[in-house]
Design a protein around this motif. Structure first.
Motif, PDB file in Angstrom:
ATOM      1  N   GLY A 259      44.936  -7.861 -21.316  1.00  0.00           N
ATOM      2  CA  GLY A 259      44.409  -9.136 -21.791  1.00  0.00           C
ATOM      3  C   GLY A 259      43.047  -9.501 -21.240  1.00  0.00           C
ATOM      4  N   LEU A 260      42.728  -9.052 -20.046  1.00  0.00           N
ATOM      5  CA  LEU A 260      41.464  -9.442 -19.423  1.00  0.00           C
ATOM      6  C   LEU A 260      40.452  -8.315 -19.406  1.00  0.00           C
ATOM      7  CD1 LEU A 260      42.767 -11.579 -16.412  1.00  0.00           C
ATOM      8  CD2 LEU A 260      42.290 -12.251 -18.767  1.00  0.00           C
ATOM      9  N   ALA A 261      40.678  -7.283 -20.196  1.00  0.00           N
ATOM     10  CA  ALA A 261      39.763  -6.144 -20.232  1.00  0.00           C
ATOM     11  C   ALA A 261      38.626  -6.403 -21.200  1.00  0.00           C
ATOM     12  CB  ALA A 261      40.505  -4.873 -20.625  1.00  0.00           C
ATOM     13  N   ASP A 262      37.455  -5.899 -20.859  1.00  0.00           N
ATOM     14  CA  ASP A 262      36.293  -5.934 -21.740  1.00  0.00           C
ATOM     15  C   ASP A 262      36.521  -4.922 -22.861  1.00  0.00           C
ATOM     16  OD1 ASP A 262      33.797  -5.602 -22.979  1.00  0.00           O
ATOM     17  OD2 ASP A 262      32.733  -6.124 -21.141  1.00  0.00           O
ATOM     18  N   ASN A 263      36.234  -5.311 -24.087  1.00  0.00           N
ATOM     19  CA  ASN A 263      36.431  -4.404 -25.223  1.00  0.00           C
ATOM     20  C   ASN A 263      35.698  -3.090 -25.055  1.00  0.00           C
ATOM     21  OD1 ASN A 263      37.734  -6.617 -26.200  1.00  0.00           O
ATOM     22  ND2 ASN A 263      36.702  -6.613 -28.184  1.00  0.00           N
ATOM     23  N   SER A 264      34.466  -3.145 -24.567  1.00  0.00           N
ATOM     24  CA  SER A 264      33.634  -1.958 -24.528  1.00  0.00           C
ATOM     25  C   SER A 264      33.829  -1.128 -23.283  1.00  0.00           C
ATOM     26  CB  SER A 264      32.155  -2.354 -24.631  1.00  0.00           C
ATOM     27  OG  SER A 264      31.816  -3.249 -23.591  1.00  0.00           O
ATOM     28  N   SER A 265      33.976  -1.774 -22.122  1.00  0.00           N
ATOM     29  CA  SER A 265      34.039  -1.034 -20.869  1.00  0.00           C
ATOM     30  C   SER A 265      35.432  -0.850 -20.346  1.00  0.00           C
ATOM     31  CB  SER A 265      33.202  -1.752 -19.805  1.00  0.00           C
ATOM     32  OG  SER A 265      33.780  -3.012 -19.498  1.00  0.00           O
ATOM     33  N   GLY A 266      36.410  -1.666 -20.792  1.00  0.00           N
ATOM     34  CA  GLY A 266      37.758  -1.577 -20.278  1.00  0.00           C
ATOM     35  C   GLY A 266      37.933  -2.279 -18.940  1.00  0.00           C
ATOM     36  N   LYS A 267      36.866  -2.925 -18.426  1.00  0.00           N
ATOM     37  CA  LYS A 267      36.944  -3.611 -17.143  1.00  0.00           C
ATOM     38  C   LYS A 267      37.419  -5.038 -17.355  1.00  0.00           C
ATOM     39  CE  LYS A 267      33.163  -0.913 -15.140  1.00  0.00           C
ATOM     40  NZ  LYS A 267      31.813  -0.980 -14.522  1.00  0.00           N
ATOM     41  N   VAL A 268      38.075  -5.572 -16.335  1.00  0.00           N
ATOM     42  CA  VAL A 268      38.544  -6.951 -16.396  1.00  0.00           C
ATOM     43  C   VAL A 268      37.357  -7.888 -16.271  1.00  0.00           C
ATOM     44  CG1 VAL A 268      39.941  -8.691 -15.248  1.00  0.00           C
ATOM     45  CG2 VAL A 268      40.784  -6.357 -15.449  1.00  0.00           C
ATOM     46  N   ARG A 269      37.276  -8.855 -17.167  1.00  0.00           N
ATOM     47  CA  ARG A 269      36.166  -9.797 -17.142  1.00  0.00           C
ATOM     48  C   ARG A 269      36.692 -11.175 -16.757  1.00  0.00           C
ATOM     49  NH1 ARG A 269      32.784 -10.297 -21.346  1.00  0.00           N
ATOM     50  NH2 ARG A 269      33.659  -8.746 -22.734  1.00  0.00           N
ATOM     51  N   ASN A 270      35.832 -11.942 -16.096  1.00  0.00           N
ATOM     52  CA  ASN A 270      36.190 -13.288 -15.673  1.00  0.00           C
ATOM     53  C   ASN A 270      35.284 -14.361 -16.271  1.00  0.00           C
ATOM     54  OD1 ASN A 270      38.312 -12.506 -13.922  1.00  0.00           O
ATOM     55  ND2 ASN A 270      36.794 -11.781 -12.442  1.00  0.00           N
ATOM     56  N   ASP A 271      34.192 -13.942 -16.897  1.00  0.00           N
ATOM     57  CA  ASP A 271      33.235 -14.887 -17.440  1.00  0.00           C
ATOM     58  C   ASP A 271      33.698 -15.344 -18.816  1.00  0.00           C
ATOM     59  OD1 ASP A 271      29.639 -14.841 -18.132  1.00  0.00           O
ATOM     60  OD2 ASP A 271      31.141 -16.452 -18.129  1.00  0.00           O
ATOM     61  N   GLU A 272      34.303 -16.523 -18.887  1.00  0.00           N
ATOM     62  CA  GLU A 272      34.843 -16.997 -20.151  1.00  0.00           C
ATOM     63  C   GLU A 272      33.742 -17.363 -21.130  1.00  0.00           C
ATOM     64  OE1 GLU A 272      37.764 -19.926 -19.889  1.00  0.00           O
ATOM     65  OE2 GLU A 272      38.915 -18.971 -18.300  1.00  0.00           O
ATOM     66  N   SER A 273      32.516 -17.570 -20.632  1.00  0.00           N
ATOM     67  CA  SER A 273      31.429 -17.939 -21.541  1.00  0.00           C
ATOM     68  C   SER A 273      31.072 -16.798 -22.472  1.00  0.00           C
ATOM     69  CB  SER A 273      30.198 -18.346 -20.726  1.00  0.00           C
ATOM     70  OG  SER A 273      29.716 -17.240 -19.962  1.00  0.00           O
TER      71      SER A 273
ATOM     72  N   ILE B  88      50.242  -4.793 -16.274  1.00  0.00           N
ATOM     73  CA  ILE B  88      49.786  -4.129 -17.491  1.00  0.00           C
ATOM     74  C   ILE B  88      49.269  -5.161 -18.497  1.00  0.00           C
ATOM     75  CG2 ILE B  88      50.524  -2.795 -19.503  1.00  0.00           C
ATOM     76  CD1 ILE B  88      52.442  -1.290 -17.671  1.00  0.00           C
ATOM     77  N   VAL B  89      50.028  -6.238 -18.687  1.00  0.00           N
ATOM     78  CA  VAL B  89      49.603  -7.283 -19.623  1.00  0.00           C
ATOM     79  C   VAL B  89      48.292  -7.910 -19.149  1.00  0.00           C
ATOM     80  CG1 VAL B  89      50.219  -9.477 -20.692  1.00  0.00           C
ATOM     81  CG2 VAL B  89      51.983  -7.748 -20.305  1.00  0.00           C
ATOM     82  N   THR B  90      48.170  -8.121 -17.846  1.00  0.00           N
ATOM     83  CA  THR B  90      46.926  -8.676 -17.304  1.00  0.00           C
ATOM     84  C   THR B  90      45.750  -7.750 -17.579  1.00  0.00           C
ATOM     85  OG1 THR B  90      48.145  -9.815 -15.540  1.00  0.00           O
ATOM     86  CG2 THR B  90      45.786  -9.491 -15.219  1.00  0.00           C
ATOM     87  N   GLY B  91      45.948  -6.471 -17.344  1.00  0.00           N
ATOM     88  CA  GLY B  91      44.874  -5.515 -17.591  1.00  0.00           C
ATOM     89  C   GLY B  91      44.479  -5.443 -19.049  1.00  0.00           C
TER      90      GLY B  91
ATOM     91  N   TYR C 252      44.065 -10.370 -26.896  1.00  0.00           N
ATOM     92  CA  TYR C 252      45.187 -10.434 -25.960  1.00  0.00           C
ATOM     93  C   TYR C 252      44.854 -11.261 -24.728  1.00  0.00           C
ATOM     94  CZ  TYR C 252      45.847  -6.172 -28.726  1.00  0.00           C
ATOM     95  OH  TYR C 252      45.923  -5.272 -29.756  1.00  0.00           O
ATOM     96  N   ARG C 253      43.750 -11.954 -24.756  1.00  0.00           N
ATOM     97  CA  ARG C 253      43.301 -12.672 -23.560  1.00  0.00           C
ATOM     98  C   ARG C 253      44.298 -13.750 -23.138  1.00  0.00           C
ATOM     99  NH1 ARG C 253      39.028 -13.001 -20.403  1.00  0.00           N
ATOM    100  NH2 ARG C 253      38.610 -14.937 -19.296  1.00  0.00           N
ATOM    101  N   GLU C 254      44.848 -14.485 -24.068  1.00  0.00           N
ATOM    102  CA  GLU C 254      45.788 -15.556 -23.722  1.00  0.00           C
ATOM    103  C   GLU C 254      47.004 -14.987 -22.998  1.00  0.00           C
ATOM    104  OE1 GLU C 254      48.460 -19.087 -25.847  1.00  0.00           O
ATOM    105  OE2 GLU C 254      47.063 -17.874 -27.030  1.00  0.00           O
ATOM    106  N   ALA C 255      47.534 -13.872 -23.516  1.00  0.00           N
ATOM    107  CA  ALA C 255      48.682 -13.241 -22.854  1.00  0.00           C
ATOM    108  C   ALA C 255      48.298 -12.745 -21.466  1.00  0.00           C
ATOM    109  CB  ALA C 255      49.205 -12.086 -23.704  1.00  0.00           C
ATOM    110  N   GLY C 256      47.090 -12.188 -21.340  1.00  0.00           N
ATOM    111  CA  GLY C 256      46.636 -11.713 -20.043  1.00  0.00           C
ATOM    112  C   GLY C 256      46.506 -12.837 -19.029  1.00  0.00           C
ATOM    113  N   GLU C 257      46.012 -13.986 -19.475  1.00  0.00           N
ATOM    114  CA  GLU C 257      45.878 -15.129 -18.571  1.00  0.00           C
ATOM    115  C   GLU C 257      47.243 -15.667 -18.163  1.00  0.00           C
ATOM    116  OE1 GLU C 257      43.461 -17.726 -20.858  1.00  0.00           O
ATOM    117  OE2 GLU C 257      41.561 -16.921 -20.082  1.00  0.00           O
ATOM    118  N   LEU C 258      48.194 -15.689 -19.091  1.00  0.00           N
ATOM    119  CA  LEU C 258      49.545 -16.131 -18.752  1.00  0.00           C
ATOM    120  C   LEU C 258      50.171 -15.219 -17.700  1.00  0.00           C
ATOM    121  CD1 LEU C 258      50.973 -17.043 -22.292  1.00  0.00           C
ATOM    122  CD2 LEU C 258      50.376 -18.626 -20.446  1.00  0.00           C
TER     123      LEU C 258
END
Length: 527
Positions: free
Chosen positions: A323-337, A318-321, A352-358
């Motif tokens: 923290g790594l979700a796109d604000n607009s689409s809700g999908k997990v993103r991997n492109d840190e740029s 849940i925390v991963t989802g 919440y990205r830092e918590a999601g990465e942890l």
């Protein structure tokens, strides 16, 4: 002889009850006993349409029911509400003194909330329920309602007090529990998962987009408060990951050299541990290899157990989802740029990205040790000499009990962590060489997809249609869920009697209460 009054009341209730409830498939002494027990609970079930206007006004005043608008009251008077109700419903005060719903609270599908704070003395409301107006109609003309933008609302529709639930949950997650919870010291991951899952369902961690927040902000201070709130939530998620990481415990598990050579995941784990655990991981000479596995216990320094491991993996997911979700689409993103590292209110910035990465890093680190621990819990059932009769069950922990809970608590996390390869080759499709070059006995396959696992789960189905903890046990709702979910993960639902299961599930709903019971001839409950 004259019947006692209590018997007359019970007889009247019985007649009314039998007109409402669904009859049992077979009327027996036990079903009669269940009926009598349900009658004892009947006074605790309340029909809102039978309540007096004063009682309904009280429910409206605290926000549990929507408002009722009278024709004699102006719009301004109709929108007044007590401060308690406004706070519960998330209603804010506007510049002109009226109250409006917070646009972030979408619990009521953007319907305007109007609650009557008080009724004028000359406005008498009928208390006779037979004279009460249709609950879906208002005594205000339709044209006037449209002109005043007043929606037609069912006055008996129960409202969810979201903010109150959120306050209760966050308090329990952020503050030490009282000494009365000492009996749950072995359930830390479960409490974290229950609370975190509830908060996620309530949308507590939903992000606001920059364009929306800028449009809604009345002052710079409003944005600052949003920033503070977001950082507080992010800190809460970070502490959740830290708490769960301290519940992890290593455990040494042994496998035969053949099992290690035939399992690519075990071989990968052995290779990763060769440097730090070289002496222990080498072949002991008797054909066994010792590996460092592990799982989550009920608390720090507690033994690994399937149940808290299940809760911990789901909470971290849940925390991963989040923290790594796109604000607009809700999908997990991997492109840190694409992620801004400055202000949280910039486009595409997830606080919440830092918590999601942890959380993701913790799951990645523990993924293979978990796999080894799960495999070490396998237990052969049936006739060992007959391969067709062989079944594989799982224990909840080392030397622990065997039931279908363990199967589900193992298969579900493995599915989430990508440890169940649905395209894994069968024993007849692919063989590999072992260290000695012998290809006759080494088979590369996924042991979690062994047909004997689904065979054991299927054997737990009873004549009623539900599933028990083990073969020949009584059917139970919780075990039935675990069994069916496990078979679904294994794509083996066709191995059970689905029609019989469907009938058993349908009979679990009681006609009077409307809820479900967990076993035949038991009362309705919430678990």
């Amino acid at each position: 002889m004259q019947c006692p009054a209590s018997f007359t009341v019970l007889l009247t209730m019985t007649t009314s009850y039998q007109n409402k409830r669904a009859q049992h498939v077979l009327e027996t002494e036990s079903s009669d006993l269940q009926t009598a027990t349900e009658l004892e609970c009947a006074p605790f079930f309340v029909d809102l349409t039978t309540l007096s206007e004063g009682q309904l006004d009280h429910l409206r005043g605290v926000g549990l029911l929507p408002p009722k608008i009278d024709a004699g009251l102006g719009h301004a008077a109709a929108t007044r509400m007590c401060a308690k109700a406004a706070d519960m419903l998330g209603v804010s005060e506007s510049a002109d003194g009226s109250r409006s719903v917070d646009e972030n609270d979408d619990a009521d599908d953007d319907e305007r909330i109007v609650i009557l704070e008080e009724i004028r003395g000359d406005q008498k409301r009928p208390t006779n329920n037979s004279n009460r107006q249709d609950p879906r109609n208002s005594n205000i003309p339709k044209e006037e309602m449209e002109e005043r933008h007043i929606p037609a609302v069912n006055p008996y529709a129960i409202r969810l007090l979201r903010s109150q639930h959120v306050d209760y949950l966050t308090h329990s997650l952020s503050n030490p529990l009282s000494k009365g919870f000492v009996s749950l010291d072995a359930s830390h991951p479960w409490m974290v998962y229950w609370i975190l899952h509830s908060l996620d369902l309530l949308g507590h961690f939903d992000l606001f987009s920059s364009s929306t927040s800028n449009a809604n902000a009345n002052a710079k201070g409003d944005m600052t408060m949003r920033e503070v709130e977001a950082f507080q939530k992010a800190d809460l998620l970070t502490r959740v990951v830290s708490t769960l990481s301290h519940c992890w415990s290593d455990v040494f598990v042994e496998f035969s050299s053949r099992d290690v050579q035939g399992d690519d995941k075990l071989r990968e784990l052995v290779r990763s541990q060769e440097i730090t655990n070289k002496e222990r991981n080498k072949d002991s000479g008797d054909g066994t290899v010792t590996i460092i596995g592990g799982g989550f216990g009920g608390g720090p320094s507690q033994m690994p157990h399937c149940a808290p491991t299940y809760a911990a993996v789901l909470a971290l997911s849940i925390v991963t989802g989040i923290g790594l979700a796109d604000n607009s689409s809700g999908k997990v993103r991997n492109d840190e740029s694409e992620i801004s590292t400055n202000k949280i209110n910039q486009n595409n910035r997830n606080p919440y990205r830092e918590a999601g990465e942890l959380a993701l890093n913790l799951l990645s680190e523990k993924r293979l040790p978990l796999y080894a621990f799960f495999l070490s819990l396998r237990e052969r059932q049936g006739t060992h000499d007959d391969e067709e009769d062989e079944r594989i069950a799982f224990r909840m922990h080392h030397d622990g009990e065997i039931d279908v809970r363990a199967s589900y608590c193992i298969l579900a996390p493995c599915k989430l962590l990508g440890l169940i390869d649905e395209t894994a080759p069968t024993s007849s499709e692919k063989k590999i060489n072992d260290a000695k070059g012998d290809t006759s006995s080494i088979v590369l396959s996924n042991p979690l997809l062994a047909p004997s696992i689904a065979k054991h789960i299927s054997a737990c189905q009873t004549h009623e249609g539900g599933f028990g903890a083990e073969p020949h046990n009584e059917a139970h709702g919780g075990y039935t869920f675990c069994a069916l979910a496990s078979l679904r993960i294994l794509n083996a639902v066709e191995e059970i009697d689905v029609d019989n299961l469907r009938g058993w599930l349908a009979r679990r709903q009681m006609g009077y209460e409307g809820g479900f019971c967990g076993r035949t001839n038991k009362l309705v409950d919430g678990c």
